[in-house]
Enzyme design. Structure first.
Site, short mmCIF file in Angstrom:
data_model
loop_
_atom_site.label_atom_id
_atom_site.label_comp_id
_atom_site.label_asym_id
_atom_site.label_seq_id
_atom_site.Cartn_x
_atom_site.Cartn_y
_atom_site.Cartn_z
N TRP A 105 -3.10 -4.44 3.07
CA TRP A 105 -3.88 -2.94 2.30
C TRP A 105 -5.89 -2.66 2.45
O TRP A 105 -6.56 -2.59 3.55
CB TRP A 105 -3.73 -2.51 0.83
CG TRP A 105 -2.39 -1.31 0.69
CD1 TRP A 105 -2.03 0.18 0.57
CD2 TRP A 105 -1.05 -1.50 1.34
NE1 TRP A 105 -1.19 -0.09 0.68
CE2 TRP A 105 -0.09 -0.63 1.07
CE3 TRP A 105 -0.38 -3.03 2.03
CZ2 TRP A 105 0.92 -0.60 2.09
CZ3 TRP A 105 1.07 -3.21 2.73
CH2 TRP A 105 1.80 -1.17 1.59
N ARG A 153 3.15 14.10 -3.22
CA ARG A 153 2.59 13.79 -4.89
C ARG A 153 2.07 12.93 -5.39
O ARG A 153 1.48 12.73 -6.35
CB ARG A 153 4.14 12.43 -4.41
CG ARG A 153 4.60 11.56 -5.62
CD ARG A 153 5.66 10.47 -5.42
NE ARG A 153 4.84 9.76 -4.04
CZ ARG A 153 5.69 9.11 -3.68
NH1 ARG A 153 7.09 9.09 -3.02
NH2 ARG A 153 4.72 7.68 -2.48
N GLU A 154 0.93 12.31 -4.10
CA GLU A 154 -0.20 11.42 -4.33
C GLU A 154 -1.67 11.83 -4.32
O GLU A 154 -2.67 11.72 -5.08
CB GLU A 154 0.16 9.78 -4.25
CG GLU A 154 0.91 9.27 -5.14
CD GLU A 154 1.93 8.09 -4.57
OE1 GLU A 154 0.38 7.62 -4.64
OE2 GLU A 154 2.36 7.95 -4.50
N ASP A 161 -1.70 9.10 1.58
CA ASP A 161 -0.61 8.55 1.71
C ASP A 161 0.55 10.62 2.36
O ASP A 161 1.08 10.46 2.87
CB ASP A 161 -0.04 7.80 0.48
CG ASP A 161 -0.46 8.45 -0.67
OD1 ASP A 161 -0.73 9.32 -0.58
OD2 ASP A 161 0.59 8.32 -1.33
N GLU A 212 9.08 9.05 4.46
CA GLU A 212 8.70 7.61 3.30
C GLU A 212 9.31 6.67 3.86
O GLU A 212 8.99 5.89 4.00
CB GLU A 212 7.99 8.34 2.21
CG GLU A 212 7.22 7.33 1.31
CD GLU A 212 7.36 7.44 0.01
OE1 GLU A 212 7.61 8.23 -0.86
OE2 GLU A 212 6.15 6.59 -1.10
N ASP A 267 -2.08 2.69 4.53
CA ASP A 267 -1.23 3.24 5.43
C ASP A 267 -1.80 4.33 6.25
O ASP A 267 -1.73 3.61 8.04
CB ASP A 267 -1.00 4.77 4.53
CG ASP A 267 0.09 4.40 3.07
OD1 ASP A 267 -0.24 3.91 2.73
OD2 ASP A 267 0.73 5.84 2.89
N HIS A 326 4.74 11.74 5.42
CA HIS A 326 3.78 9.88 5.32
C HIS A 326 3.72 9.80 6.20
O HIS A 326 5.02 9.32 7.10
CB HIS A 326 4.46 9.41 4.34
CG HIS A 326 4.22 9.04 2.69
ND1 HIS A 326 4.57 9.33 2.13
CD2 HIS A 326 3.86 7.68 2.42
CE1 HIS A 326 3.66 8.90 0.60
NE2 HIS A 326 3.51 7.46 0.70
C1 RAM Z 1 3.33 4.09 -2.65
C2 RAM Z 1 2.30 5.62 -1.82
C3 RAM Z 1 1.60 4.74 -0.45
C4 RAM Z 1 1.54 3.04 -0.09
C5 RAM Z 1 1.59 2.65 -1.60
C6 RAM Z 1 1.98 0.76 -1.46
O1 RAM Z 1 3.32 5.10 -3.78
O2 RAM Z 1 2.56 6.59 -1.40
O3 RAM Z 1 2.36 5.79 0.38
O4 RAM Z 1 0.89 2.86 0.32
O5 RAM Z 1 3.07 3.38 -2.67
#
Ligand code: RAM
Length: 904
Positions: A547, A475-476, A471, A783, A483, A801
């Protein structure tokens, strides 16, 4: 007569470590192929010969001989019969991996180490900004070194190293890197499968004593990962396993395997973590550790804990590499350090040249994607374990270059402090790292903003196609399914994505739950599973509409764009299990909105068909639902408003894709699946769409998905489309769509007679809109559209993102107008939007048959077009209501006075 060119095995040129016993062969020929002949051989002779095959197929011809053997060198050759006769033979090599877990005799070895610290944080902790309060030096541990000595005899002709780790590693042979990849083995669903890298070690070895060195850090295995930055998600101890296969000219074969004879030591790092950063002390390098002659008497023994070898899988696709370097555009001295602007948001790290640093001097490098509006430093991803800071401690050399080994960051700006002299721009570069996919598309226009928009998609893809599709790189770094589901079309134009995404799909299937649920991201760690099981609310979501449906969308798009049936075959069963899960869940549960209602039997029957209960992300981050609230509250509104509607729409669409896949694969139940899709659509329309084509939630995204997925009965479509347009107008001609609907917005408008509205949205520059971001200097997709507000204030959102960048696919398909009409572009149309508002567009995609390109320009009413069509693609040009077949090769088309077909 030219020969066949671009010979590929499983999409790659002369690959080593091919991971299947039945690889597929592809080539390009610059004439119409009527037939071909293909042969595969080992040193011992031919193992498969097709004889003359009367076929135009040049892509993905599956090997049909006796199963290929592990760790074997093969050559193959192909020739093609064209109207002008046979081409000469063209040949290439490939090499198989260790194909079976039984091929492994090596032991997993664990270097001496202290256990990694287990840091566990919840989403709530993350929202509250809770985290460790001690510096990383006190919590993180040093990476380790492993070395093994072995002897090579005279007469070595071929050497292959197979290696992987629980952790992230770099392999060295006699002081040289085994190859140019970084961060091996990459991210995998390690519980189920760990990718093994194959290296050509032939030239790195010499007769006599040799040394294999492995540097090993926590990586995705034991380091910090995901939104919460929790550590040790797969384990607390690193380990490595390797097998070096030596083939001699006299036919002898030897194996050097990891085991108890390896030795270990702590490396020069104080710590190295993918998120936190790397702290490297060059005074601690055991010089020569990876070469013969080094005295390892004071190194520690290793242990062989007997970890499972059954999880070992050949790595497929392209590894992570340094894919390019960006020079410093500006260097601005500030009291806190020199702020360097590289002009582009990337995933990577910097390489720094240091002159005359004194022993023990500490240089710190911080990273961020954006500065504040006044130019001061600003961390857009501040939070637990997201330091993104590297520290280099000098040994006192005159000139030294340093780049971290085991970390990467999401950034555009770096701040360097601790230098003794002003930083010279020539002494620092940003090193972009990514899975090294072949770039296969281009899109350029006479409008710089549109070009930047496209480039932003390319860069977001580059920054997030890093081992797995993620994503965001800062951060993640999680393989969020939703995504990718939104972006896969765009991604497929820009790069050859099949091996990369097929490997990720292998991980996704490995992560599928026993009940059929496809998780919201993959790889998914045991910690993720535990966290979801012990949380409430959004953190408890395991599967979600839009998803989990990636298991349908992603294989289907890959089939559409690349004609790859095997991807469909490989994922079919997982898709069917997901569909069955939805069916069962639909029958068992009612959405909370209906729980208190007295339903008629008819409504009960319909509701039992609809997968519409439970918590879903819905049309995630829909702009109007985000306005004026703190992020953690705002994000819950779209799920609450749209989840119940979005889920059955994706259910229907996934059933439709499943029916199409069943048809391609010749399954008996294709019609049943299509009928089920129709039942869901009928139930949905009866429950949620009124006589005027209206849905219960007046949001653009809900209408977009309803129209895109054929949820609206035909006679009510015009009214629903008109309502969508009204909603767009009501928002001042700005989009108000979330992750799930944005990919379909402009197509839906064009397909329902509103290309003018699509055009207005494309050119809109007020927030939220695509060009708003471009005007605010975005170099990747954000994002949320308001990540930087008109007043310059910054929300703590990711600036990289790709999900909202799905519009890039529309640019290729509608603005350039290149799109496949049968799988893998066997047939295609060129239908450019010549009235989109630009003077010139040129674009190309790489089809399995070669380059399919269009360049068009418009001057007043005159249109001029040049099209390149490769042999093997039957394409037609559609322009202003005319359709003309396109010949193979280059053709030019002029329309002196062009009147576009009427929009409705
Ligand atoms: C966020 C992520 C991602 C998304 C989810 C639901 O934390 O960055 O982009 O798919 O949530």
């Amino acid at each position: 007569m030219s020969t066949c060119r671009e010979l590929r095995v499983e999409y790659l040129r002369a690959p080593i470590g091919v991971g299947t016993r039945h690889p597929r062969f592809s080539w390009i020929v610059d004439h119409r192929q009527e037939g071909y002949e293909l042969e595969v051989a080992t040193a011992g002779g031919t193992v498969w010969a097709t004889g003359v095959v009367e076929s135009a197929q040049i892509s993905l011809v599956a090997y049909g001989g006796e199963e290929l053997a592990s760790n074997t060198a093969y050559t193959w050759r192909v020739r093609s019969r064209t109207p002008g006769g046979w081409t000469p033979w063209a040949s290439a090599a490939f090499d198989t991996a260790l194909l079976d877990p039984e091929d492994w005799t090596a032991e997993w070895v664990e270097p001496a180490q202290q256990d990694a610290v287990v840091e566990r944080w919840s989403i709530l902790d993350w929202i509250r900004g809770l985290g460790p309060d001690t510096p990383p030096e006190e919590r993180l541990r040093p990476p380790q070194l492993l070395r093994q000595r072995f002897t090579v005899r005279e007469g070595l002709v071929r050497a292959r190293l197979y290696a992987t780790a629980r952790g992230v590693y770099s392999a060295f042979l006699n002081g040289r890197r085994a190859d140019d990849q970084v961060l091996a083995p990459g991210s995998d669903a390690y519980e189920h499968r760990i990718s093994v890298q194959a290296y050509d070690a032939t030239d790195a070895l010499a007769a006599g004593e040799n040394v294999l060195g492995i540097a090993l850090a926590d990586g995705w295995w034991a380091g910090r990962l995901g939104l919460t930055g929790s550590s040790a998600q797969f384990g607390t101890r690193t380990a490595a396993i390797w097998q070096l296969h030596l083939d001699y000219g006299d036919g002898a074969r030897e194996v050097v395997a990891s085991g108890e004879d390896a030795r270990s030591a702590v490396g020069p790092w104080v710590y190295a973590d993918l998120f936190v950063g790397e702290h490297y002390d060059s005074r601690r390098v055991p010089i020569g550790w990876d070469r013969p002659g080094f005295d390892d008497a004071d190194w520690m023994p290793v242990t062989t804990p007997g970890h499972d070898r059954g999880v070992l899988r050949p790595f497929t696709g392209e590894p992570i590499r340094r894919v390019r370097e960006l020079p410093a555009l500006t260097v601005t001295p500030t009291p806190e350090g020199a702020v360097v602007d590289f002009g582009q948001v990337i995933a990577g790290r910097v390489r720094l040249r240091l002159r005359a640093a004194s022993p023990g001097q500490r240089i710190r490098i911080e990273h961020t994607e954006t500065l504040a509006v006044d130019g001061t430093w600003f961390d857009n991803i501040a939070g637990i374990n997201k330091e993104q800071t590297d520290v280099y401690v000098a040994a006192g050399d005159d000139v030294v270059e340093w780049e971290p080994e085991f970390t990467f960051h999401g950034f555009r700006y770096a701040r360097v402090s601790g230098l003794s002299a002003p930083l010279d721009a020539a002494d620092i570069v940003a090193v972009v790292i990514a899975s090294d996919l072949e770039q296969t598309g281009s899109f350029a226009t006479s409008d710089v903003r549109l070009d930047r928009l496209h480039q932003n998609a390319v860069w977001s893809q580059r920054g997030n196609f890093l081992s797995v599709p993620t994503d965001c790189p800062q951060r993640e770094r999680a393989g969020w399914t939703g995504d990718l589901q939104a972006f896969v079309g765009a991604a497929s134009n820009n790069a050859q994505v099949v091996p990369f995404l097929a490997r990720w799909l292998d991980n996704l299937r490995a992560d599928q739950l026993p009940d059929g649920r496809i998780p919201i991201f993959s790889p998914r760690s045991p910690f993720d599973a535990e966290a979801a099981a012990t949380t409430q609310g959004i953190g408890a979501i395991v599967a979600s509409a839009g998803w989990s449906d990636a298991i349908a969308t992603v294989p289907w798009v890959l089939y559409e764009r690349f004609g790859d049936r095997r991807v469909l075959e490989d994922n079919e069963e997982a898709l069917r299990r997901w569909i069955e899960y939805q069916r069962t869940a639909a029958a068992a549960e009612l959405p909370s909105s209906l729980e208190a209602e007295e339903l008629t039997p008819e409504r009960r029957r319909r509701q039992a068909l609809l997968y519409n209960a439970g918590l879903h992300f819905g049309d995630w981050l829909t702009p109007s639902t985000m306005e004026g609230k703190p992020v953690h509250e705002a994000i819950m509104i779209a799920p609450a408003l749209t989840g119940e509607l979005v889920a059955p729409m994706f259910q229907a669409q996934t059933l439709t894709i499943a029916a199409r896949i069943a048809r391609v694969l010749d399954r008996d139940d294709a019609d049943d699946l299509a009928a089920r899709a129709n039942q869901v659509r009928a139930a949905f329309a009866a429950e949620y769409i009124d006589d005027r084509g209206d849905l219960p939630v007046r949001l653009q995204g809900v209408y977009v998905l309803a129209l895109a997925f054929d949820m609206v009965p035909p006679e009510r479509r015009p009214a629903a489309a008109a309502r969508l347009v009204e909603l767009v107008r009501a928002r001042g001609d700005r989009l108000d769509t979330g992750f799930l609907s944005t990919p379909h917005l402009l197509d839906v408008l064009c397909d329902h007679g509103y290309p003018d509205v699509a055009r207005t949205l494309l050119w809109q520059s007020e927030m939220p809109s695509w060009l708003y971001e471009v005007d605010r200097g975005a170099t990747t997709f954000w994002e949320t559209w308001d990540a930087i507000a008109p007043d310059g204030s910054i929300r703590p959102m990711s600036m990289n993102h790709y999900a909202p960048g799905s519009v890039d696919d529309w640019l290729y398909r509608r603005v350039a107008g290149i799109r496949p009409t049968s799988p893998g572009y066997r047939t295609a149309v060129i239908e450019p939007a010549v009235d989109i508002g630009v003077g010139r567009v040129s674009a190309h995609v790489t089809t399995p048959y070669g380059r399919l390109a269009v360049a068009w320009s418009r001057a007043g009413g005159a249109i001029s077009l040049e099209v390149d069509v490769p042999h093997g693609v039957s394409a037609e040009l559609r322009l202003g209501g005319d359709t003309v077949p396109l010949p193979a090769g280059t053709s030019v088309h002029e329309r002196p006075s062009f009147a576009p077909a009427s929009p409705r």
